[in-house]
Scaffold this active site. Structure first.
Site, short mmCIF file in Angstrom:
data_model
loop_
_atom_site.label_atom_id
_atom_site.label_comp_id
_atom_site.label_asym_id
_atom_site.label_seq_id
_atom_site.Cartn_x
_atom_site.Cartn_y
_atom_site.Cartn_z
N ASP A 46 0.83 -1.20 0.00
CA ASP A 46 0.00 0.00 0.00
C ASP A 46 0.87 1.25 0.00
OD1 ASP A 46 -2.96 1.13 0.93
OD2 ASP A 46 -1.30 2.30 1.76
N TYR A 51 3.05 10.03 -0.72
CA TYR A 51 4.16 9.45 0.04
C TYR A 51 5.50 9.68 -0.68
CZ TYR A 51 0.49 6.67 2.42
OH TYR A 51 -0.61 6.25 3.11
N LYS A 76 -2.94 5.88 -4.15
CA LYS A 76 -4.02 6.80 -3.80
C LYS A 76 -3.87 8.13 -4.52
CE LYS A 76 -3.70 4.82 0.85
NZ LYS A 76 -2.26 4.49 0.85
N HIS A 109 -7.78 9.69 -1.58
CA HIS A 109 -7.05 9.67 -0.31
C HIS A 109 -7.81 10.33 0.84
CE1 HIS A 109 -2.62 9.35 1.21
NE2 HIS A 109 -3.47 9.11 2.17
#
Length: 274
Positions: A46, A51, A76, A109
């Site tokens: 994930d 990120y 996401k 998200h």
């Protein structure tokens, strides 16, 4: 190597019930962490655009030698990219960084309700599902009101809602709505960033089973039926977090953990994050 059970999503796609998260893992450390997870037996990874480590995830997947159809990859859509056309652009940018032809699960998200763009994003995601670029579509951090609004005028029910969920924040109302709608509950921050691990109820249960409090909490998630994605960059912890299938919590132990709910958020409030 442990065999991780899977959960059927509302479109028939199977998701491993235990996955590996890479939140806050720097991109240059991500490939090593994901490689260690894959070697330990994880097959679900994930990540997210925000990120900044999709490329590291992709590098580890490519180097693993594991067949693509044995992997389950989630990423996401970030808040700044919400909207119909920008969602399509953001998705293809994520796909390129991952080095994949499709993702198994794509999530909005955050709802960012004041911006009110998540329904436009969902229309774009519906197209990507129809085109075969996404096997399953879902959301993250959506509250009941956000889910109901999303479903107005859409026939595509999210397969997953990934939410902050741990013994200190059990989200019973939201989980009940998920059950009614056929949405799988996926837990992020499943250990509350360690904030609940010193609870006497957890340490007592852990001692009884010869396990760590973290293993007890992750086992609790599995027995509730949640999908869970613990994160670590330490190989020993990565192995510990998947070693959950040699013990079972009793009904009394599950009840004791249920009593730990206290509305403890470690992350933002979905109603106010915009």
């Amino acid at each position: 190597m442990p065999t991780v059970p899977s959960v059927a999503l509302n479109n028939g796609v199977e998701i491993p019930q235990l996955g590996f998260g890479v939140f806050q893992v720097p991109d240059d450390e991500t490939a090593a962490a994901v490689s260690a997870a894959l070697q330990a037996g994880y097959r679900s990874i994930d990540t997210a655009a925000v990120y900044g480590n999709e490329a590291g995830v992709g590098a580890a997947l490519a180097a693993s030698g594991i067949a693509r159809d044995e992997l389950f990859v989630t990423t996401k859509l970030w808040n700044a990219d919400q909207g119909h056309d920008s969602t399509l652009r953001a998705f293809h940018a994520s796909l390129a960084k991952l080095g994949l032809e499709y993702v198994d699960l794509y999530l909005v998200h955050w709802p960012t309700p004041a911006r009110d763009l998540y329904r436009d994003s969902w229309r774009a995601i519906e197209k990507l599902v129809a085109d075969g670029r996404i096997r399953a579509a879902g959301v993250s951090n959506f509250q009941p009101a956000h889910l109901r609004r999303l479903l107005e005028g859409s026939s595509l029910v999210p397969a997953v809602n990934q939410i902050e969920l741990h013994p200190g924040l059990q989200q019973r109302e939201l989980r009940a709505l998920h059950a009614d709608l056929g949405i799988v509950t996926e837990a992020w921050s499943p250990l509350a960033q360690g904030a609940v691990l010193a609870e006497p109820a957890l340490t007592e249960i852990a001692g009884r089973h010869g396990r760590s409090p973290a293993q007890v909490v992750l086992r609790w998630h599995l027995q509730l039926g949640n999908v869970v994605i613990p994160k670590s960059v330490m190989p020993a912890r990565i192995h510990e977090n998947i070693d959950l299938f040699g013990f079972v919590l009793s009904d009394e132990e599950m009840t004791a953990i249920a009593a730990l709910d206290r509305g403890l958020r470690t992350g933002p409030d979905p109603d106010t994050l915009n």
